[in-house]
Every structure is written in C-alpha cells, then in structure tokens.
Design an enzyme around this catalytic site. Structure first.
Site, PDB file in Angstrom:
ATOM      1  N   GLY A   1       0.848  -1.197   0.000  1.00 15.46           N
ATOM      2  CA  GLY A   1       0.000   0.000   0.000  1.00 15.46           C
ATOM      3  C   GLY A   1       0.881   1.244   0.000  1.00 15.46           C
ATOM      4  O   GLY A   1       2.042   1.190  -0.405  1.00 15.46           O
TER       5      GLY A   1
ATOM      6  N   LYS B   1      -1.586   3.078  20.385  1.00 10.85           N
ATOM      7  CA  LYS B   1      -0.251   3.672  20.495  1.00 10.85           C
ATOM      8  C   LYS B   1       0.109   3.927  21.960  1.00 10.85           C
ATOM      9  O   LYS B   1       1.235   3.675  22.393  1.00 10.85           O
ATOM     10  CB  LYS B   1      -0.209   4.975  19.705  1.00 10.85           C
ATOM     11  CG  LYS B   1      -0.425   4.773  18.204  1.00 10.85           C
ATOM     12  CD  LYS B   1      -0.719   6.114  17.518  1.00 10.85           C
ATOM     13  CE  LYS B   1      -0.915   5.982  16.027  1.00 10.85           C
ATOM     14  NZ  LYS B   1      -1.490   7.209  15.424  1.00 10.85           N
TER      15      LYS B   1
END
EC number: 1.1.1.3
Lengths: 430, 430
Positions: free
Chosen positions: B13, B207
């Site tokens: 991608g 995260k």
C-alpha cells in the site's frame, strides 16, 4: 545475568555527582533495562576532601586522571572534566588508547577533536558516545544518528543554549534590557560568572558543529562556523519583533547543499506559528528536516545535573547493551569533506535595526543604502526619540542575498547618522 | 563491507510503496550509515497486477504472505498489511518462528499481541521492532527505550492521532463544528471513509498502550485502557476553552504509580503555556517526564507514506547495524504485571459543558448536583439560547476526584433540564 559494566568517572562537579546519584537512585530499573548492572568502580577529581554529599569511599580514588583512564577494572571511562584540550583530551586519548569505551559531555572537546577520537574508538572497536554534549538531556544525537537515519537531512537547527534562551524569554516577558537580566541570571546561578561562551554563541556553535556532522555525514568543521550572540539585542528589538508576529531566538542553523556546508549561530526572528517560538526559559530544542520524514522536533532540558546525567547514563546503557556503532552514524572514513558555503549567496528576509541620531535625512540615507545594494524594504518603523537623543529604525527586508545587506551596512558604516552598530537578525524561513 | 541485509516486504500500500521508494532514493546514504546495503529481495501483496508506480520485477513475488515470512533469502520481514489479527499476525508468528527479524508499523497487532511476539523474538534472538507503530516518523519508541532509559518515567502523554488533531485545529481556526470538518477531511483523504478508529480514540489507545509498556516497564495492558474521542466536541467548547486560556486536544495519557497503571485517551484542555497547545494539524507529539531528565518532547509527522517509511527503514538500519535488543527496553519476563489504577481516585480540574433547556432553575440544578458531590466550581459560563431553544453551560471545576464529578453527572442523568449528554474534558496539569 551478564557481568556488570564497570565505569571509571573523571570529574565530580555537579554533573559527575548527578551521574552517581542517578545510578544509585535508579539502579534496579537500569539493571532491568541494560540487562546488567552499571557500576562505578573508580573516580578522579581535583579535590579529594571536598564534601559532595556522596559516599565516595566505595570507589577507588585515583589522583591522576590519565591513570584513571587506564584503570584495569574499568570497561568504560566517563569524562566530565570539561575543556577542549588539556586534561580532558589527555584522558580521552588514554582511555581509547587503552581499549576502553569512552563517554563524555564535553562539547568543546568533541567539536575540536571528535574526528580523531572517533578514529581511535573505531580502531579499538570501542564506543565513543557524547549524547550529553548536545542539548543536555534531550536525546537528539540518537534521534539524528538512529531515529532519522533513513533520511537525507537538508537542514538542522535549533535553540542550543539554555542561558541565552532564558535571557531572551525573560527580556520578552518583562520588557527589560539584556544587561539587567544577565546580572540577575548570574546572581541566580543560571549564567556563569564569565558568560562569554554562552552569550556570544560559542557554546551553541560547539553543539551545532556536532549536530551538522551527524546529520549530513560530513567531517566536523568547527573552524568554518560563524557565531554571534545576544549581547546587542535590545528589549526594543524584541518588542518590534512581537508587533511583526515574531519572537527573537538565538539559533544554531546548518544546511548542506550543492554549495557546501553552511553552519551559523545567529539571532533570528522566529514566526509565531513555528514551534521554536514557543520554547521558553532554559529549554533546548532541535529541528531536523528529512527528505522522507519531514520536520522532527526534539525538545527538553538543555542543562543541569539531572538532565545531563540522564544523557550520560543513557550512553552507558547503550554500551551495556552492546547497542552502539560509529559515533558520527557512519565510519569516520566515510564522512565527506565538505567546503564551507559562501553565506553571501544565501537569500532570505532580514530584520535590521539602527540606532540613529535625531536629525534630518537619516531615513533617506538608510533607504538609499538599501536601494543602492538592491535590497527591497518590506516595512520600516521608526520609534520616538529616547532620553539620550537617539531613535530606533527597524527595517524588515524582502528576500535578498546576504551579500547585498552586508553591502548596505558597509556603506552606512561611519555615517554620522548612526549612533551605534546596526543589529542584523535573520528571519527564520519556516 | 558486510553482506546486504535482505528484506522480505509484505503489503504494498502507500507505506509499503514508500519503503521501496525510500530505499531506492537514499540507498547510498543508507549504506554508509548502516555499514551495509539494505535490499528488498521479495514482496507479497493482494494484487500483483495493480500499478503502483514501482518496478516490482526485480523482487521475488510471493502470493502467500506466510510463505514470504519464511523466504529462504530473507534476513528480516517487514509487515505493512495491517489488522490486529488475521494475515498480519500469522505472518509475524511465521517470521519470528522461522528465525527472521521482524519489523512492523502495525499498532493494533502490537497493542494486542506485542508481548507474545516479543517473547518469540527473544527466544530466537532476533529483532522485533515497531517504531512506525507509534507517532509515525517520530522516533519516540527509540526515545523512550534508549534516550530516556536512565529514568524512571512518571508520566507519558501526547497527541497520538493526526486525524483528530487536524480536525480539532481546523475547528479551532475556523469556528466550525465537528461533522462539517470531518466530511471535508474525508473528501481530502485526511480521514478514512470509516473514521471510527481515529475519531473515537482507538488508534491513539493502541499507540498509548505501547508507549506505556516501554516507559514504565510494565506488561502491555491494552484491555485496561479507557478511550473516548472527539465526536461530541462542539465549536463552542473550543471557543470557551480559548477564552479560558486553553486549547482542546485529544490526549493519550498514562502514568504508573503506587496505585497502579493508569492509561486513558480523552479530550483535554491544554494550557497555552504547554507545548502541546501549539501542535496543530496532523502533527503528533509525545511528552515523557523522567525523574532525572525532566520533560522531554518528541514531535513530528504522525502519518503518511514518507514519515512511516522513515521509521520502518530506521528499524531496518538498527537491525543492519546489529544495534537492537528487547523490544520493550527490557526482557519480556522482566516486565511487571501492574493492576489498572482506579481512575475515580484521580484528582484534577475539569471542564464540563451541558446543553440545557431554556427554563427556570437549570443553573441551580447543575450547581446543586456539583455541590452535593462535593465539587467546587471555579467558573461557570452560560451562553445565549440557540435557535433550537437550548443553551450552553460550561463549568470549570476546582481540583476534585473524578469520582465526584462522575457522581454529579450521574445525578443529573435524565434531568428534564438537559437536552443532551454532558461533555466532560480534563484540564491538563502542566
């Protein structure tokens, strides 16, 4: 668990004391992170009897720092003595020559002798690390050497001297002049009794030349670096900058292009939209611009025993982990020799402030000098006359080669209209 | 020179393409820095025929990603497929099981399965690296794992989702409401067609849980993390915050104390004097507070093919240099199991905004609920009635336990006076 990493420590000033306190306070955590204990085994300092609030009886005391550097029980030598040459350099050469790894916070020595020391470290396959030499506790050398390693760095710049930034922020907040704030900072211990290295930009220059080498893969070239400081900035300059949407910051700035390596420490006008405009007090901050990552910012405490000790011990942890390589991010032999760029070719916007006599024709004279040098003026402000009869004229130029501005200032040199040296600051191109 | 580091790359991608472009563009520089070439040898993706603007003929094409992970010619496998489980996880297990090093940008997978993968990497003494999983191009994992390694970290927090920060800064700059700006961001490709992961705080939560483990030396505990997002923030909230001297930011925030591990993603009011107040657009920024270093800030581009590729290749350079160790900064077995902290015990100042019906007694009802819960009000603003007949009441509280605020809101639940859910934001204690 592996054997302890054994440290010989030279210099027991505030940073040396901080390193011992840190290793004591965080010992268990550091052992978990490093995979082994990190233990000071020997120390050296000028005065053995001075009370430093630390129990030194557990360490071997060595009077001669060079003997310490060769201490049979030490794997790594930490130098916190300071000074670009003299004992610090003798110690560094002795340690690396004896096959020890070497950690230092000494920016002056690395700026002047870093390449030689890196070659010595490579020859013996030992570590040479100096994270604490730049921006105190901020891991910016690691950030450039490793974090940004995939990038071609076009430019690296930042606030590299906490004393200057403290003074400039305080001048800004309180509208007072340089000399007053400096005296206050000295009384509080925020500025040295002899503040020359800080306020004339030399300390920042040492740090910048180290950053430039790592960022660009070029040989250290401290000798090519031009530095000036903040002595001649007036509260009025800061106020004018504010009305124009800028803050005044002393920046170290380096870039590497087809025209050579440019390195300079100089006061700048930083636009309010830029993160460096919001760095106040003694904080340091470094920006690196990479061709894939874009703009990275590293910020934090630039000095003090705790932050500096944090960086020194981070280096020791890297060594304990065996996670280190060439200090300049590539072998010394791979560093390119890059000629110094001609700063006259640089184009940018400038702020120039004149102190002028209150007499007819002053503005015309300044404007003519700029015109004759081909410099186009974006704005000009003249502020009312001060008690000594002089007035301020502040100019912002359109983008122009620095050579042209210098020509205009040269032409005005000795003019009866000027009552002092002009103050030239660059406007950061954000 | 050492032999090339050979890479198998799964996922082509935007980020996968970025990695290949970066390795091509900066090949010579990377070789100097890494001490050896870094070469993609094999790739895998869903569609072989898609035109990606990259010459793939020089790589071995492998249809099955798990077969790619075991590719005989590869030293390291890079996973850029995405998703917490499924093919990405199968690939990770296969690569580490086959004795390859493994690099990923996959925050969801690391948040959910990081400990298992770290154990597998340790067992085979290979690298597991995921710098790109947190804050895109910003080397914050390295900053915590290595740069701040000497410190006990008390708190780590920051702006971890670029889409949310882009939307909040645009709401702030333009005074417009969430839905409008989101639609615009989607049209421009700055927000996903299904933006749930971003705007409801889940991406930031992934995260944050990774940062917390590394910062505190605790086992990953994504399941204990509470997250909310920015859907219900009004332009009026941002305007009220501004009049009070704050900016609204979605923060992930974690601390580790005697009471356990606290992790939360929640909208905050950030004081203008704090650097996070000046982080605009899709930039990410992380603050870590260490017991010796003080406050460190790492800031930069949090997403995009260039920045993410920069972080992926930085990991590859570490591997090529042999400079890596346990992914969570210490062996997985040394990570502490820490219970989740009870957030009700936390004390702080809050901003609570109510949308209320325009009728007698509304303010008294809100004030009484706060008083009964023992919450003292620092300021209260009511703004005029909007066309639909409702008004806004915004409260700033003095410091209070979160439990008390929750009690007051519980008491007001179902009140005829309220025309919508209250919006509760914490005020960052800077």
């Amino acid at each position: 668990m592996a054997e302890a990493l054994r440290v010989a420590l030279a210099g027991l000033g505030t940073v040396g004391g901080g390193v011992i306190r840190l290793l004591d306070a965080n010992a268990e955590l550091i052992t978990r992170r490093a995979g082994r204990r990190i233990e000071v085994v020997a120390v050296s300092a000028r005065d053995r009897t001075k009370d430093r609030g630390i129990d030194l009886s557990r360490f071997d005391w060595v009077d001669d720092p060079v003997a310490l550097a060769r201490h049979a029980d030490a794997d790594v030598v930490v130098e916190l003595v300071g000074g670009s040459d003299g004992p610090a350099l003798a110690l560094a050469r002795a340690a690396l020559g004896a096959g020890k790894s070497f950690v230092t916070a000494n920016k002056a020595m690395i700026a002047h002798h870093g390449l030689e020391l890196a070659q010595a470290a490579e020859a013996s396959q030992r570590a040479l690390k100096f994270e604490a030499a730049v921006a105190g506790g901020v891991p910016v050398i690691k950030g450039l050497r490793e974090g940004a390693a995939a990038n071609e760095i076009g430019r690296v710049y930042g606030i590299l001297n906490g004393t200057c930034n403290f003074i400039l922020s305080k001048m800004e907040a309180e509208g007072r002049d340089f000399a007053e704030i400096l005296a206050e900072a000295q009384a509080l211990g925020y500025a040295e009794a002899d503040p020359t290295f800080d306020i004339d930009g030399i300390d920042a220059a040492h740090k910048l030349s180290i950053l430039a080498s790592i960022a660009f893969g070029t040989q250290p070239a401290f000798g090519d670096l031009k530095a000036s400081g903040i002595r001649h900035i007036l509260a009025a300059d800061i106020a004018e900058a504010a009305t124009l949407g800028y803050r005044v910051r002393l920046l170290g700035i380096a870039d590497a292009g087809a025209h050579g390596l440019f390195q300079r420490v100089h006061a700048h006008l930083v636009p309010l939209g830029h993160p460096l405009a919001h760095v106040t007090g003694s904080t340091n901050a470094v920006v690196a611009e990479g061709n894939f990552v874009g703009r990275l910012l590293f910020q934090g405490p630039g000095a003090g025993d705790g932050p500096t000790a944090s960086a020194v011990v981070a280096d020791l942890i890297d060594i304990a982990r065996g996670e280190y390589g060439p200090p300049y991010a590539m072998p010394a032999a791979a560093l390119a020799a890059q000629p110094a760029a001609d700063s006259g070719e640089r184009r940018g916007r400038s702020y120039v402030r004149f102190t002028v006599a209150d007499r007819v024709g002053v503005l015309a004279e300044i404007a003519a000098a700029m015109r004759d040098a081909g410099v186009s003026i974006e704005s000009l402000i003249q502020r009312g006359v001060s008690p000594d009869g002089s007035a301020l004229v502040a100019i912002v130029t359109h983008e122009a080669p620095e050579r042209s501005i210098a020509q205009a200032l040269e032409k005005l040199r000795g003019s009866q209209s000027l009552t002092g040296e002009p103050m030239w600051m660059h406007i950061l191109d954000a």
